[in-house]
Design a protein around this motif. Structure first.
Motif, short mmCIF file in Angstrom:
data_model
loop_
_atom_site.label_atom_id
_atom_site.label_comp_id
_atom_site.label_asym_id
_atom_site.label_seq_id
_atom_site.Cartn_x
_atom_site.Cartn_y
_atom_site.Cartn_z
N TYR A 1 0.83 -1.21 0.00
CA TYR A 1 0.00 0.00 0.00
C TYR A 1 0.86 1.26 0.00
N ALA A 2 1.92 1.27 0.81
CA ALA A 2 2.78 2.44 0.90
C ALA A 2 3.50 2.72 -0.42
N SER A 3 3.78 1.69 -1.18
CA SER A 3 4.55 1.89 -2.42
C SER A 3 3.71 2.44 -3.57
N LEU A 4 2.42 2.14 -3.58
CA LEU A 4 1.61 2.45 -4.75
C LEU A 4 1.54 3.93 -5.08
N TYR A 5 1.29 4.77 -4.10
CA TYR A 5 1.21 6.21 -4.35
C TYR A 5 2.57 6.75 -4.77
N LYS A 6 3.60 6.29 -4.11
CA LYS A 6 4.95 6.80 -4.41
C LYS A 6 5.40 6.41 -5.82
N ILE A 7 5.00 5.23 -6.27
CA ILE A 7 5.35 4.81 -7.63
C ILE A 7 4.65 5.69 -8.65
N ASN A 8 3.41 6.05 -8.38
CA ASN A 8 2.65 6.88 -9.32
C ASN A 8 3.07 8.34 -9.32
N PHE A 9 3.60 8.83 -8.19
CA PHE A 9 3.97 10.24 -8.09
C PHE A 9 5.39 10.37 -7.53
N PRO A 10 6.40 9.99 -8.30
CA PRO A 10 7.78 10.03 -7.78
C PRO A 10 8.29 11.44 -7.50
N ALA A 11 7.80 12.43 -8.23
CA ALA A 11 8.27 13.80 -7.99
C ALA A 11 7.81 14.29 -6.62
N GLU A 12 6.58 13.98 -6.24
CA GLU A 12 6.10 14.36 -4.91
C GLU A 12 6.86 13.62 -3.83
N PHE A 13 7.15 12.35 -4.08
CA PHE A 13 7.92 11.59 -3.09
C PHE A 13 9.34 12.15 -2.99
N ALA A 14 9.90 12.60 -4.11
CA ALA A 14 11.23 13.22 -4.08
C ALA A 14 11.21 14.48 -3.21
N ASP A 15 10.13 15.26 -3.30
CA ASP A 15 10.01 16.44 -2.43
C ASP A 15 9.98 16.04 -0.97
N ASN A 16 9.29 14.96 -0.66
CA ASN A 16 9.27 14.48 0.73
C ASN A 16 10.65 14.06 1.20
N ILE A 17 11.37 13.34 0.36
CA ILE A 17 12.72 12.90 0.72
C ILE A 17 13.61 14.12 0.94
N ALA A 18 13.53 15.08 0.04
CA ALA A 18 14.36 16.29 0.16
C ALA A 18 14.01 17.07 1.42
N GLY A 19 12.75 17.02 1.85
CA GLY A 19 12.32 17.74 3.04
C GLY A 19 13.00 17.27 4.32
N TYR A 20 13.46 16.05 4.34
CA TYR A 20 14.13 15.54 5.54
C TYR A 20 15.51 16.16 5.75
N LEU A 21 16.08 16.73 4.69
CA LEU A 21 17.36 17.44 4.75
C LEU A 21 18.52 16.56 5.23
N ILE A 22 18.47 15.27 4.92
CA ILE A 22 19.57 14.40 5.32
C ILE A 22 20.15 13.61 4.14
N VAL A 23 19.52 13.73 2.97
CA VAL A 23 19.97 13.02 1.79
C VAL A 23 20.63 14.02 0.85
N PRO A 24 21.81 13.72 0.31
CA PRO A 24 22.43 14.63 -0.66
C PRO A 24 21.50 14.86 -1.85
N HIS A 25 21.53 16.07 -2.39
CA HIS A 25 20.59 16.43 -3.46
C HIS A 25 20.69 15.52 -4.68
N TRP A 26 21.87 15.01 -4.99
CA TRP A 26 22.04 14.16 -6.16
C TRP A 26 21.45 12.77 -5.96
N LEU A 27 21.12 12.42 -4.71
CA LEU A 27 20.58 11.10 -4.41
C LEU A 27 19.06 11.10 -4.24
N VAL A 28 18.45 12.28 -4.19
CA VAL A 28 17.01 12.38 -3.93
C VAL A 28 16.18 11.71 -5.03
#
Length: 159
Positions: free
Chosen positions: A28-55
């Motif tokens: 269930y958790a994967s389905l939305y993220k697979i359909n909207f990877p750009a939004e998930f990338a924004d969430n990952i970037a929001g944590y401020l712990i992943v280098p920008h090139w890895l987001v």
């Protein structure tokens, strides 16, 4: 009495129930993220712990890893490997949420959809409970494994 409780907690039936529950959660958790990877990338970037090139690579790869691991748990294929991968992801998620909470970063969890619950210590507790479930599955699950149906013993090959 304690022996009976210990037998209940280590019973393979409980591990099967936990395995199916975790499979549902991760699928269930994967389905939305697979359909909207750009939004998930924004969430990952929001944590401020992943280098920008890895987001972006994480935003594309991680949901598929969640889906495949969940499907493996559901089907009973390579259950120990899938639960180990899920344990690693849950540990990573928990550390990310704790770091964000300690830095007082106001972000959404990004667990099931991009606009959802804000992270809190309840998120950490939930992830730790799921981590415990995954470890339990790794340790005690022995029922309904589909990959055992296709395993060939060396004696059957004449070796």
């Amino acid at each position: 009495m304690t022996r009976r409780i210990l037998n209940l907690l280590t019973h393979p039936g409980l591990a099967l129930i936990l395995r199916l529950y975790l499979a549902g959660v991760f699928i269930y958790a994967s389905l939305y993220k697979i359909n909207f990877p750009a939004e998930f990338a924004d969430n990952i970037a929001g944590y401020l712990i992943v280098p920008h090139w890895l987001v972006n690579p994480l935003a594309v790869f991680m949901p598929w890893l969640e889906l495949v691991s969940g499907l493996f748990l559901l089907a009973g294929v390579r259950v120990r490997a899938a639960s180990l991968i899920i344990s690693g992801m849950l540990a990573m998620f928990t550390v990310a949420v704790v770091v964000a909470l300690l830095q007082d970063t106001p972000i959404n969890c990004g667990c099931f959809q991009s606009v959802g619950e804000a992270i809190s210590w309840w998120t950490v507790l939930r992830d730790l409970v799921w981590l415990g479930m995954s470890v339990h599955v790794y340790r005690y699950d022995r029922l309904v494994h589909m990959d055992r149906l296709f395993m060939v013993k060396p004696e059957e090959l004449g070796l």
